[in-house]
Scaffold this active site. Structure first.
Site, mmCIF file in Angstrom:
data_model
loop_
_atom_site.group_PDB
_atom_site.id
_atom_site.type_symbol
_atom_site.label_atom_id
_atom_site.label_comp_id
_atom_site.label_asym_id
_atom_site.label_seq_id
_atom_site.Cartn_x
_atom_site.Cartn_y
_atom_site.Cartn_z
ATOM 1 N N HIS B 124 0.731 -1.113 0.011
ATOM 2 C CA HIS B 124 -0.050 -0.084 -0.005
ATOM 3 C C HIS B 124 0.758 1.268 0.066
ATOM 4 O O HIS B 124 1.695 1.217 0.356
ATOM 5 C CB HIS B 124 -0.927 -0.203 1.281
ATOM 6 C CG HIS B 124 -1.916 0.775 1.281
ATOM 7 N ND1 HIS B 124 -1.651 2.272 1.655
ATOM 8 C CD2 HIS B 124 -3.386 0.967 1.268
ATOM 9 C CE1 HIS B 124 -2.905 3.054 1.871
ATOM 10 N NE2 HIS B 124 -3.890 2.099 1.280
ATOM 11 N N ASP B 201 3.589 -4.237 7.645
ATOM 12 C CA ASP B 201 2.294 -3.315 7.749
ATOM 13 C C ASP B 201 0.981 -4.575 8.116
ATOM 14 O O ASP B 201 0.811 -5.303 7.180
ATOM 15 C CB ASP B 201 2.233 -3.027 6.203
ATOM 16 C CG ASP B 201 0.641 -2.334 6.035
ATOM 17 O OD1 ASP B 201 -0.249 -2.305 6.663
ATOM 18 O OD2 ASP B 201 0.663 -1.602 4.906
ATOM 19 N N GLN B 204 -4.134 -4.690 7.183
ATOM 20 C CA GLN B 204 -5.140 -5.880 6.853
ATOM 21 C C GLN B 204 -5.015 -7.073 7.664
ATOM 22 O O GLN B 204 -6.143 -7.499 7.951
ATOM 23 C CB GLN B 204 -5.313 -5.984 5.372
ATOM 24 C CG GLN B 204 -5.070 -4.879 4.296
ATOM 25 C CD GLN B 204 -6.598 -4.524 4.474
ATOM 26 O OE1 GLN B 204 -7.808 -5.113 4.655
ATOM 27 N NE2 GLN B 204 -6.849 -2.956 3.861
ATOM 28 N N LYS B 227 -9.884 0.038 10.711
ATOM 29 C CA LYS B 227 -10.265 -1.227 9.866
ATOM 30 C C LYS B 227 -10.536 -2.709 10.856
ATOM 31 O O LYS B 227 -10.867 -3.565 10.636
ATOM 32 C CB LYS B 227 -9.110 -1.798 9.195
ATOM 33 C CG LYS B 227 -8.809 -0.808 7.858
ATOM 34 C CD LYS B 227 -7.674 -1.058 7.093
ATOM 35 C CE LYS B 227 -6.994 -0.066 6.221
ATOM 36 N NZ LYS B 227 -7.787 0.456 5.321
ATOM 37 N N CYS B 364 -4.889 2.539 -3.443
ATOM 38 C CA CYS B 364 -3.396 3.048 -3.072
ATOM 39 C C CYS B 364 -2.537 1.915 -3.170
ATOM 40 O O CYS B 364 -1.524 1.661 -2.377
ATOM 41 C CB CYS B 364 -3.721 3.348 -1.283
ATOM 42 S SG CYS B 364 -4.778 4.864 -1.035
#
Lengths: 157, 417
Positions: B124, B201, B204, B227, B364
């Site tokens: 991302h 990261d 998600q 999220k 993104c």
């Protein structure tokens, strides 16, 4: 669409902006549900003359659109004086349909007439700003701002 | 013990799920962009604002103590959620983006020209642009690990790119487009073998998979609250204490200092050193409530449920000839696709008319879009409150959209760039 073919070949148009706006509003009045409205827009988009690949460039790109939109606009001489010439497209067909409506309204019109017309109110009245998401509406807003900026820049020259 | 996860029982906890959109009951499949919030999160924030609110850490009165306890309690929840060795290693940030910027900024002075930062093509922008800053400002070299034909990370090629100049590998736990789940423990070993660090990261991945930063073997891990069924404007960075102590402070201001004079400043210890200014107190407490709530659920059953939704959607979309992006094994519950003859933006607009919220665009992830050779995709992403009935409605609406609206424009068929 006969009117679109007519305006794209002869400039300036026979009709002024409010007459064209009334025609578009009449067309829309016949469409009873969103599927018909979307189909109408996509049809209008598909009938647009595609831009040349060389016209899909950064300078012609309209900022603030969720999809890619290109507008090719300029002020030209005509027997009736200076007029706005306008073409455009998007990679999304619904947006191309919106471009088609903007072209149908403004192509071949005098810059001062374009500046005097309240396009936002017109699209609100058609229900298009509501039927399309905020991002998409922003795309329409960005297109209208671009057209107005071109017309205003002409006035300053 | 409930044998299978039942999303219907949970839906009442999410007030927004009973909204009517364009005359239809909302079907929310834009969860990878931001998830909806259960009542317990909204109530935790309201409770604090109504009964315990003041600024944290610096008061000598009852409310200040209540707020500080709630705020530090939320930090402890984050630590439990990712299995951090100690809560002081958890830094509250505005989200994953700020966490990555904090890390990249903090590492900058230790990066020499020619040092390599390994990224994958599926990152991302929030895990790309902060590292571009180090390329621009410190002469770092960005090295790009490729995606394979299945839409997963090409592990062998990635391992071959890791070497003595690799100072940082910054890799997603789960791609927000492809759903791919890289083998992070393996990558951690490889990076550590050359003295580098692995930054993950988790924006998600934290949502879909129980996460243990110690088992992943990473050195730093970023997540975002909104999220994870929590509020916006709050997220967290976990990093090993010795890494955090090596980083230059990111923002300067109150709270992060020990002594300030005209000539010098000394900094506070962890975690305050990285939390200048008044933090997002209510949001942090909301995040803590969201994580406590999520940890109280059967997450293995949720994972199976989301996979079932995903797999049914894949089968239905394949049946109408859709292009799918990302079919790696064990991928997470996001589904990027294009319908022949319809632009992704048109698909999203059409489904919106039926109250179905999906995403369309480059997500993104422009580097990935370029690698895939598309300018945009549609994306449906699933959450624990989504149901199989919703997937069926989505598939029916998609099929109808294709039947009614798909048309081939020669130069713009599909969404190819």
């Amino acid at each position: 669409m006969a009117t679109m073919a007519e305006t794209s070949t002869t400039a300036p148009a026979v009709h002024d902006i409010s007459a064209r706006a009334a025609e578009i509003a009449d067309d829309f009045a016949l469409l009873t549900d969103w599927e018909d409205r979307f189909a109408f827009l996509m049809e209008a988009g598909a009938e647009m003359q595609p831009l040349e690949p060389g016209e899909r460039i950064g300078d012609n790109k309209v900022r603030g659109c969720a999809s890619q939109v290109w507008l090719v606009s300029g002020i030209s001489d005509s027997p009736h004086g200076k007029v706005l010439r306008l073409r455009g497209e998007s990679d999304a067909l619904l947006v191309t349909g919106l471009v088609a409506l903007v072209v149908r309204l403004f192509d071949g019109q005098k810059p001062e007439a374009v500046l005097a017309f309240d396009a936002r109110q017109f699209f609100d009245r058609l229900g298009l700003r509501g039927a399309l998401t905020p991002q998409r509406s922003n795309g329409l807003s960005a297109m209208l701002e671009r057209v107005r900026a071109d017309c205003a820049a002409h006035g300053n020259n | 013990m409930i044998p299978a996860f039942d999303p219907h029982a949970l839906r009442d906890e999410f007030p927004i799920l009973s909204e009517q959109i364009n005359g239809h009951r909302l079907i929310y499949f834009d969860n990878a962009a931001s998830a909806q919030k259960p009542r317990v999160v909204l109530e935790a924030m309201e409770q604090l604002a109504s009964h315990g609110y003041a600024n944290v850490h610096r008061g000598l009165h009852v409310l200040a103590n209540r707020a500080t306890e709630a705020f530090e309690g939320a930090r402890a929840s984050v630590a439990r959620f990712v299995n951090a060795p100690e809560a002081a290693e958890v830094i509250f940030t505005r989200g994953t983006t700020e966490a990555m910027n904090l890390l990249a900024y903090g590492l900058a002075s230790s990066i020499q020209s020619g040092d390599e930062i390994l990224l994958t093509e599926m990152e991302h922008h929030s895990n790309i642009v902060p590292w571009h800053f180090l390329r621009e400002r410190r002469g770092a070299k960005l090295v790009w690990a490729p995606v394979n034909a299945q839409g997963g990370l090409d592990l062998e090629a990635t391992l071959a790119l890791i070497g003595p100049r690799t100072r940082v590998a910054a890799i997603t736990q789960m791609s927000n487009v492809l759903g791919a789940v890289p083998d992070l423990p393996r990558l951690a070993d490889a990076v550590h073998g050359f003295g580098g660090i692995l930054v993950v990261d988790g924006a998600q991945g934290a949502v879909h998979f129980p996460t243990d930063v110690q088992a992943l073997g990473c050195d730093a891990y970023a997540l975002t609250g909104h999220k994870l069924y929590g509020p916006t404007g709050i997220g967290a960075l976990w990093a090993k204490r010795d890494l955090l102590e090596r980083l230059d402070p990111f923002n300067g201001g109150g709270e992060m200092i020990e002594i300030v004079t005209r000539d010098r400043v000394t900094y506070a210890g962890l975690p305050h050193r990285f939390e200048a200014g008044t933090p997002a107190i209510l949001e942090a407490v909301g995040l803590g409530a969201a994580l406590d709530w999520l940890m109280s659920q059967d997450r293995a059953a949720i994972e199976l449920h989301e996979k079932a939704l995903h797999d049914r959607a894949v089968a239905g979309l394949k049946a109408i000839g859709a292009s799918l992006y990302g079919e790696s094994p064990d991928k997470g519950a996001v589904l990027a696709f294009n319908i022949p003859g319809l632009h992704a933006h048109d698909v999203a607009q059409i489904l919106d008319q039926s109250g179905i919220a999906i995403r369309a665009g480059h997500h993104c992830a422009q580097v990935l879009m370029a690698a895939l050779g598309v300018s945009a995709t549609a994306r449906a992403s699933f959450a624990l409150y989504n149901t199989m009935e919703e997937v069926e409605t989505f598939l029916a609406a998609t099929e109808r959209a294709q039947a009614r609206f798909a048309r081939v424009r020669p130069q713009q068929a599909g969404a190819h760039a």
